[in-house]
Each structure stands twice: as C-alpha cells, then as structure tokens.
Design a protein around this motif. Structure first.
Motif, PDB file in Angstrom:
ATOM      1  N   ASP A 127       0.824  -1.217   0.000  1.00  0.00           N
ATOM      2  CA  ASP A 127       0.000   0.000   0.000  1.00  0.00           C
ATOM      3  C   ASP A 127       0.851   1.258   0.000  1.00  0.00           C
ATOM      4  OD1 ASP A 127      -0.192   0.535   3.360  1.00  0.00           O
ATOM      5  OD2 ASP A 127       0.138  -1.498   2.634  1.00  0.00           O
ATOM      6  N   LEU A 128       2.102   1.184   0.468  1.00  0.00           N
ATOM      7  CA  LEU A 128       2.983   2.360   0.431  1.00  0.00           C
ATOM      8  C   LEU A 128       3.272   2.790  -1.007  1.00  0.00           C
ATOM      9  CD1 LEU A 128       5.560   1.497   3.246  1.00  0.00           C
ATOM     10  CD2 LEU A 128       3.659   3.123   3.340  1.00  0.00           C
ATOM     11  N   LEU A 129       3.121   1.859  -1.950  1.00  0.00           N
ATOM     12  CA  LEU A 129       3.420   2.174  -3.347  1.00  0.00           C
ATOM     13  C   LEU A 129       2.402   3.116  -3.983  1.00  0.00           C
ATOM     14  CD1 LEU A 129       4.654  -1.322  -4.538  1.00  0.00           C
ATOM     15  CD2 LEU A 129       6.036   0.714  -4.064  1.00  0.00           C
ATOM     16  N   ILE A 130       1.276   3.381  -3.322  1.00  0.00           N
ATOM     17  CA  ILE A 130       0.328   4.346  -3.899  1.00  0.00           C
ATOM     18  C   ILE A 130       0.934   5.745  -3.936  1.00  0.00           C
ATOM     19  CG2 ILE A 130      -1.747   3.029  -3.334  1.00  0.00           C
ATOM     20  CD1 ILE A 130      -2.253   4.889  -1.007  1.00  0.00           C
ATOM     21  N   GLN A 131       2.033   5.952  -3.196  1.00  0.00           N
ATOM     22  CA  GLN A 131       2.728   7.245  -3.222  1.00  0.00           C
ATOM     23  C   GLN A 131       3.557   7.422  -4.494  1.00  0.00           C
ATOM     24  OE1 GLN A 131       4.858   7.977   0.508  1.00  0.00           O
ATOM     25  NE2 GLN A 131       3.571   6.416   1.461  1.00  0.00           N
ATOM     26  N   VAL A 132       3.763   6.342  -5.232  1.00  0.00           N
ATOM     27  CA  VAL A 132       4.552   6.390  -6.463  1.00  0.00           C
ATOM     28  C   VAL A 132       3.581   6.273  -7.632  1.00  0.00           C
ATOM     29  CG1 VAL A 132       6.444   5.353  -7.773  1.00  0.00           C
ATOM     30  CG2 VAL A 132       6.444   5.219  -5.265  1.00  0.00           C
ATOM     31  N   PRO A 133       3.365   7.360  -8.365  1.00  0.00           N
ATOM     32  CA  PRO A 133       2.358   7.338  -9.428  1.00  0.00           C
ATOM     33  C   PRO A 133       2.561   6.177 -10.413  1.00  0.00           C
ATOM     34  CG  PRO A 133       3.171   9.569  -9.098  1.00  0.00           C
ATOM     35  CD  PRO A 133       4.035   8.655  -8.261  1.00  0.00           C
ATOM     36  N   GLY A 134       1.518   5.359 -10.533  1.00  0.00           N
ATOM     37  CA  GLY A 134       1.487   4.321 -11.545  1.00  0.00           C
ATOM     38  C   GLY A 134       2.109   2.981 -11.190  1.00  0.00           C
ATOM     39  N   ILE A 135       2.983   2.911 -10.194  1.00  0.00           N
ATOM     40  CA  ILE A 135       3.718   1.664  -9.973  1.00  0.00           C
ATOM     41  C   ILE A 135       2.823   0.546  -9.453  1.00  0.00           C
ATOM     42  CG2 ILE A 135       4.549   2.197  -7.655  1.00  0.00           C
ATOM     43  CD1 ILE A 135       6.510   0.304 -10.360  1.00  0.00           C
ATOM     44  N   LEU A 136       1.896   0.847  -8.545  1.00  0.00           N
ATOM     45  CA  LEU A 136       1.038  -0.206  -7.999  1.00  0.00           C
ATOM     46  C   LEU A 136       0.161  -0.804  -9.097  1.00  0.00           C
ATOM     47  CD1 LEU A 136       0.315  -1.758  -5.442  1.00  0.00           C
ATOM     48  CD2 LEU A 136      -1.404  -0.025  -4.952  1.00  0.00           C
ATOM     49  N   ILE A 137      -0.381   0.045  -9.949  1.00  0.00           N
ATOM     50  CA  ILE A 137      -1.225  -0.434 -11.050  1.00  0.00           C
ATOM     51  C   ILE A 137      -0.374  -1.190 -12.074  1.00  0.00           C
ATOM     52  CG2 ILE A 137      -2.838   0.255 -12.874  1.00  0.00           C
ATOM     53  CD1 ILE A 137      -3.791   0.613  -9.846  1.00  0.00           C
ATOM     54  N   ALA A 138       0.840  -0.706 -12.354  1.00  0.00           N
ATOM     55  CA  ALA A 138       1.738  -1.424 -13.271  1.00  0.00           C
ATOM     56  C   ALA A 138       2.062  -2.814 -12.720  1.00  0.00           C
ATOM     57  CB  ALA A 138       3.021  -0.622 -13.492  1.00  0.00           C
ATOM     58  N   LEU A 139       2.319  -2.885 -11.422  1.00  0.00           N
ATOM     59  CA  LEU A 139       2.580  -4.187 -10.784  1.00  0.00           C
ATOM     60  C   LEU A 139       1.353  -5.082 -10.867  1.00  0.00           C
ATOM     61  CD1 LEU A 139       4.553  -3.098  -7.620  1.00  0.00           C
ATOM     62  CD2 LEU A 139       5.337  -4.768  -9.309  1.00  0.00           C
ATOM     63  N   GLN A 140       0.192  -4.497 -10.714  1.00  0.00           N
ATOM     64  CA  GLN A 140      -1.043  -5.271 -10.768  1.00  0.00           C
ATOM     65  C   GLN A 140      -1.242  -5.874 -12.166  1.00  0.00           C
ATOM     66  OE1 GLN A 140      -4.468  -2.960  -9.728  1.00  0.00           O
ATOM     67  NE2 GLN A 140      -5.845  -4.714  -9.762  1.00  0.00           N
ATOM     68  N   TYR A 141      -1.028  -5.086 -13.212  1.00  0.00           N
ATOM     69  CA  TYR A 141      -1.152  -5.622 -14.569  1.00  0.00           C
ATOM     70  C   TYR A 141      -0.077  -6.676 -14.837  1.00  0.00           C
ATOM     71  CZ  TYR A 141      -4.904  -2.597 -16.121  1.00  0.00           C
ATOM     72  OH  TYR A 141      -6.132  -2.004 -16.278  1.00  0.00           O
TER      73      TYR A 141
END
Length: 198
Positions: A113-127
C-alpha cells in the motif's frame, strides 16, 4: 494473483514470513518489504533478484528478504524504462525457475500500500501480476494494510484476476477454541489467552 489485506498489527507480515519459513529452500519465494521512501521499490526489487543490466543471479537470492538497499539513486525513473528492464528480468527469472523446478516462482510484496505514493507503480505491478498469472509463470502476492491500496487496485480491469483475502484480529474466544482444538484444555487456553492479550 493474491491480495492480503488487514488492519495494522493484525499479524499479516508475521503470518506471511511464518508461511515462507515453513517451505523448502527451493520453493521460489522472493519476499520484499516496501520501505520508505517507496519510490525506491524498483531498486530494492532489482537488488533482491541481483539484477544488473544483462547480469542476473536469481537462484542465489531465493528467499532473501529485501528490507533496504545500498543503491544510490535520488529519484525514480521518470520514463519507466527501469521498470520495463526489471520486469523483463523478473520474467526471465521466473522462466528459469520454472524450467529448473517445474513450479512457479512467487513474489510477495509486503506493505504494498505504500506504493500508492509512487504514481502508476502499484497499477503497473497489478497488470504485471495479472499477466504472470495468465501465463502461469509467477504468482504475485500483495500485502496491504487497511485497504489503502485496495481501492485503486479495484478500479482497473486486472482486478478481475485477483483473489482478495482479509486478515483480521482473532477474538479471545476464537483463540481459546483454536487452542482447545489442538489438545490444550479450555482452562489452560483461557489463562494463556488472558496472559498474552491482557
């Protein structure tokens, strides 16, 4: 891919680490705990799998817990090329692992959840996790606190492939019942739970 979500201090990390420790050393588990600053995640992950441009030693790093890094980079890659190179390295590592052990590698991302501070990375990891699940090449597990990262993850189509598990506190009665089921007398279980939880 899986998402484990629960409140702070309910034992998510403890449970994940205990599960990893119970597996054989060739289980292909890579564990990374996102640390502050979270934008260093890709550098921490690269160090975990010992990724260098065109050089990688994956098997030596299986089951190594990455909690910090010594790489000196003050800002994240703005064009995403570092993530793309790292993603390709992860795919190669997973392919090597699968051919060697006839099993899928797993990547556990704790405090994701800390990755929400980095634009786009959490969603990129999810894909990426969805793609790896579709190819049956790698299983990715996101561990989130209080659902902070769950909402943005639930808003993209890749969420349809996620299995979400909620980890909550165990009540005193549930703890006592568990101990009774494991051959502890109800009286001893009650004293143990009261002693441990107050």
């Amino acid at each position: 891919y899986e998402i484990l979500v629960g409140g702070h201090d309910v034992g998510k990390t403890t449970a994940v680490l205990a599960a990893i420790e119970s597996l054989p050393s060739t289980s292909g588990i890579c564990y990374i705990d996102v640390q502050n600053p979270p934008w260093r995640f890709t550098q921490d992950l690269a160090e975990l799998i010992k990724f260098r441009e065109h050089v990688m030693d994956f098997t030596a790093s299986i089951r190594r817990k990455a909690s910090s890094t010594t790489l000196d980079e003050s800002t994240p890659s703005s064009d995403g090329t570092a993530w793309l190179r790292l993603q390709n390295a992860l795919v190669r590592a997973a392919s090597i692992y699968k051919s060697r052990y006839n099993s899928t590698m797993s990547l556990v991302i704790d405090s994701a959840d800390l990755l929400i501070q980095v634009p786009g990375i959490l969603i990129a990891l999810q894909y990426f996790a969805k793609n790896m699940a579709d190819k049956r090449l790698m299983k990715i597990v996101f561990v989130l606190s209080d659902g902070a990262g769950l909402y943005p993850m639930s808003q993209v189509s890749a969420f349809s492939r996620a299995s979400v598990y909620e980890i909550g506190d165990v009540s005193d009665l549930e703890a006592i019942d568990y101990l009774v089921q494991h051959n502890i007398s109800r009286e001893q279980a009650a004293v143990a739970v009261k002693t441990l939880t107050g």
